[in-house]
Write a protein that holds these residues in place. Structure first.
Motif, PDB file in Angstrom:
ATOM      1  N   ASP A  10      -0.801  18.000  15.890  1.00  0.00           N
ATOM      2  CA  ASP A  10      -1.575  17.990  14.641  1.00  0.00           C
ATOM      3  C   ASP A  10      -1.565  16.632  13.936  1.00  0.00           C
ATOM      4  O   ASP A  10      -1.984  16.538  12.777  1.00  0.00           O
ATOM      5  N   GLN A  11      -1.113  15.589  14.598  1.00  0.00           N
ATOM      6  CA  GLN A  11      -1.053  14.267  13.963  1.00  0.00           C
ATOM      7  C   GLN A  11      -2.458  13.745  13.661  1.00  0.00           C
ATOM      8  O   GLN A  11      -3.384  13.971  14.428  1.00  0.00           O
ATOM      9  N   ASP A  12      -2.586  13.040  12.555  1.00  0.00           N
ATOM     10  CA  ASP A  12      -3.824  12.325  12.260  1.00  0.00           C
ATOM     11  C   ASP A  12      -3.721  10.980  12.960  1.00  0.00           C
ATOM     12  O   ASP A  12      -2.958  10.109  12.534  1.00  0.00           O
ATOM     13  N   LEU A  13      -4.462  10.809  14.029  1.00  0.00           N
ATOM     14  CA  LEU A  13      -4.370   9.595  14.835  1.00  0.00           C
ATOM     15  C   LEU A  13      -5.072   8.430  14.158  1.00  0.00           C
ATOM     16  O   LEU A  13      -6.011   8.608  13.386  1.00  0.00           O
ATOM     17  N   SER A  14      -4.618   7.222  14.478  1.00  0.00           N
ATOM     18  CA  SER A  14      -5.179   5.993  13.914  1.00  0.00           C
ATOM     19  C   SER A  14      -6.138   5.361  14.911  1.00  0.00           C
ATOM     20  O   SER A  14      -5.776   5.135  16.070  1.00  0.00           O
ATOM     21  N   LEU A  37       2.284   2.232  25.664  1.00  0.00           N
ATOM     22  CA  LEU A  37       1.840   2.990  24.497  1.00  0.00           C
ATOM     23  C   LEU A  37       1.020   4.207  24.917  1.00  0.00           C
ATOM     24  O   LEU A  37       0.197   4.119  25.825  1.00  0.00           O
ATOM     25  N   ASP A  38       1.236   5.323  24.237  1.00  0.00           N
ATOM     26  CA  ASP A  38       0.412   6.512  24.446  1.00  0.00           C
ATOM     27  C   ASP A  38      -0.835   6.383  23.585  1.00  0.00           C
ATOM     28  O   ASP A  38      -0.740   6.017  22.403  1.00  0.00           O
ATOM     29  N   TYR A  39      -1.985   6.700  24.154  1.00  0.00           N
ATOM     30  CA  TYR A  39      -3.246   6.585  23.423  1.00  0.00           C
ATOM     31  C   TYR A  39      -4.212   7.664  23.862  1.00  0.00           C
ATOM     32  O   TYR A  39      -4.066   8.285  24.911  1.00  0.00           O
ATOM     33  N   LEU A  40      -5.188   7.894  23.015  1.00  0.00           N
ATOM     34  CA  LEU A  40      -6.278   8.820  23.287  1.00  0.00           C
ATOM     35  C   LEU A  40      -7.555   8.008  23.265  1.00  0.00           C
ATOM     36  O   LEU A  40      -7.742   7.152  22.387  1.00  0.00           O
ATOM     37  N   VAL A  41      -8.420   8.224  24.230  1.00  0.00           N
ATOM     38  CA  VAL A  41      -9.714   7.555  24.238  1.00  0.00           C
ATOM     39  C   VAL A  41     -10.790   8.626  24.333  1.00  0.00           C
ATOM     40  O   VAL A  41     -10.679   9.551  25.143  1.00  0.00           O
ATOM     41  N   GLU A  42     -11.774   8.532  23.443  1.00  0.00           N
ATOM     42  CA  GLU A  42     -12.866   9.498  23.408  1.00  0.00           C
ATOM     43  C   GLU A  42     -14.183   8.774  23.168  1.00  0.00           C
ATOM     44  O   GLU A  42     -14.226   7.796  22.427  1.00  0.00           O
ATOM     45  N   PRO A  43     -15.251   9.278  23.773  1.00  0.00           N
ATOM     46  CA  PRO A  43     -16.566   8.703  23.470  1.00  0.00           C
ATOM     47  C   PRO A  43     -17.018   9.164  22.094  1.00  0.00           C
ATOM     48  O   PRO A  43     -16.749  10.295  21.685  1.00  0.00           O
ATOM     49  N   ASP A  44     -17.670   8.279  21.382  1.00  0.00           N
ATOM     50  CA  ASP A  44     -18.208   8.624  20.073  1.00  0.00           C
ATOM     51  C   ASP A  44     -19.359   7.678  19.767  1.00  0.00           C
ATOM     52  O   ASP A  44     -19.567   6.688  20.471  1.00  0.00           O
ATOM     53  N   LYS A  45     -20.072   7.946  18.699  1.00  0.00           N
ATOM     54  CA  LYS A  45     -21.244   7.143  18.334  1.00  0.00           C
ATOM     55  C   LYS A  45     -20.898   6.136  17.250  1.00  0.00           C
ATOM     56  O   LYS A  45     -20.059   6.394  16.391  1.00  0.00           O
ATOM     57  N   PHE A  61     -10.568   4.262  20.733  1.00  0.00           N
ATOM     58  CA  PHE A  61      -9.152   4.336  21.091  1.00  0.00           C
ATOM     59  C   PHE A  61      -8.320   4.700  19.872  1.00  0.00           C
ATOM     60  O   PHE A  61      -8.447   4.068  18.819  1.00  0.00           O
ATOM     61  N   TYR A  62      -7.452   5.699  20.045  1.00  0.00           N
ATOM     62  CA  TYR A  62      -6.586   6.187  18.978  1.00  0.00           C
ATOM     63  C   TYR A  62      -5.135   6.181  19.439  1.00  0.00           C
ATOM     64  O   TYR A  62      -4.855   6.385  20.617  1.00  0.00           O
ATOM     65  N   VAL A  63      -4.224   5.964  18.484  1.00  0.00           N
ATOM     66  CA  VAL A  63      -2.786   6.068  18.749  1.00  0.00           C
ATOM     67  C   VAL A  63      -2.130   6.841  17.606  1.00  0.00           C
ATOM     68  O   VAL A  63      -2.714   6.999  16.529  1.00  0.00           O
ATOM     69  N   ALA A  64      -0.904   7.289  17.853  1.00  0.00           N
ATOM     70  CA  ALA A  64      -0.120   7.929  16.792  1.00  0.00           C
ATOM     71  C   ALA A  64       0.154   6.888  15.709  1.00  0.00           C
ATOM     72  O   ALA A  64       0.301   5.693  16.009  1.00  0.00           O
ATOM     73  N   PRO A  65       0.223   7.309  14.458  1.00  0.00           N
ATOM     74  CA  PRO A  65       0.452   6.357  13.365  1.00  0.00           C
ATOM     75  C   PRO A  65       1.668   5.446  13.567  1.00  0.00           C
ATOM     76  O   PRO A  65       1.641   4.278  13.201  1.00  0.00           O
ATOM     77  N   GLY A  66       2.716   5.957  14.180  1.00  0.00           N
ATOM     78  CA  GLY A  66       3.919   5.153  14.412  1.00  0.00           C
ATOM     79  C   GLY A  66       3.724   4.037  15.423  1.00  0.00           C
ATOM     80  O   GLY A  66       4.496   3.079  15.455  1.00  0.00           O
ATOM     81  N   ASP A  67       2.697   4.145  16.251  1.00  0.00           N
ATOM     82  CA  ASP A  67       2.408   3.126  17.267  1.00  0.00           C
ATOM     83  C   ASP A  67       1.285   2.180  16.871  1.00  0.00           C
ATOM     84  O   ASP A  67       0.945   1.267  17.627  1.00  0.00           O
ATOM     85  N   GLU A  68       0.701   2.393  15.707  1.00  0.00           N
ATOM     86  CA  GLU A  68      -0.464   1.601  15.305  1.00  0.00           C
ATOM     87  C   GLU A  68      -0.177   0.104  15.269  1.00  0.00           C
ATOM     88  O   GLU A  68      -0.940  -0.702  15.797  1.00  0.00           O
ATOM     89  N   GLY A  69       0.923  -0.297  14.671  1.00  0.00           N
ATOM     90  CA  GLY A  69       1.262  -1.715  14.565  1.00  0.00           C
ATOM     91  C   GLY A  69       1.441  -2.370  15.923  1.00  0.00           C
ATOM     92  O   GLY A  69       0.894  -3.436  16.189  1.00  0.00           O
ATOM     93  N   ALA A  70       2.193  -1.706  16.802  1.00  0.00           N
ATOM     94  CA  ALA A  70       2.433  -2.252  18.139  1.00  0.00           C
ATOM     95  C   ALA A  70       1.138  -2.333  18.933  1.00  0.00           C
ATOM     96  O   ALA A  70       0.902  -3.304  19.655  1.00  0.00           O
ATOM     97  N   ALA A  71       0.284  -1.322  18.807  1.00  0.00           N
ATOM     98  CA  ALA A  71      -0.979  -1.312  19.541  1.00  0.00           C
ATOM     99  C   ALA A  71      -1.897  -2.431  19.055  1.00  0.00           C
ATOM    100  O   ALA A  71      -2.507  -3.145  19.869  1.00  0.00           O
ATOM    101  N   LYS A  72      -1.988  -2.602  17.751  1.00  0.00           N
ATOM    102  CA  LYS A  72      -2.847  -3.669  17.207  1.00  0.00           C
ATOM    103  C   LYS A  72      -2.305  -5.046  17.571  1.00  0.00           C
ATOM    104  O   LYS A  72      -3.076  -5.959  17.861  1.00  0.00           O
TER     105      LYS A  72
END
Length: 86
Positions: A10-14, A37-45, A61-72
């Protein structure tokens, strides 16, 4: 590593990146996977184009909030510009 939506619960992904081309999306997947890093990738408009604005489809591309800094940081070190809310 690329994950399915249920992995994040139920996390709000970044949102960290919007790839506009397949080659770009594949490169981002490689970067995030190599960084562990764990990530989610989805097609969108999204809206694109300078003169003629049009609705296009990209890889979001989305990541859990705790991984946002490392991913960026990973994206920035590779010369990519992470998504920033306007």
């Amino acid at each position: 590593m690329r994950r399915e939506p249920d992995h994040f619960g139920d996390q709000d992904l970044s949102l960290i990146y919007i790839a506009k081309k397949l080659k770009e999306a594949l490169g981002v997947e490689t970067l995030l996977t190599d960084a562990g890093l764990d990530y989610l990738v989805e097609p969108d408009k999204y809206m694109g184009g300078i003169i003629f604005h049009a609705e296009r489809v990209g890889a979001f591309f989305y990541v859990a909030p705790g991984d946002e800094g490392a991913a960026k940081d990973t994206l920035t070190r590779s010369g990519l510009r992470p998504y920033a809310a306007e």
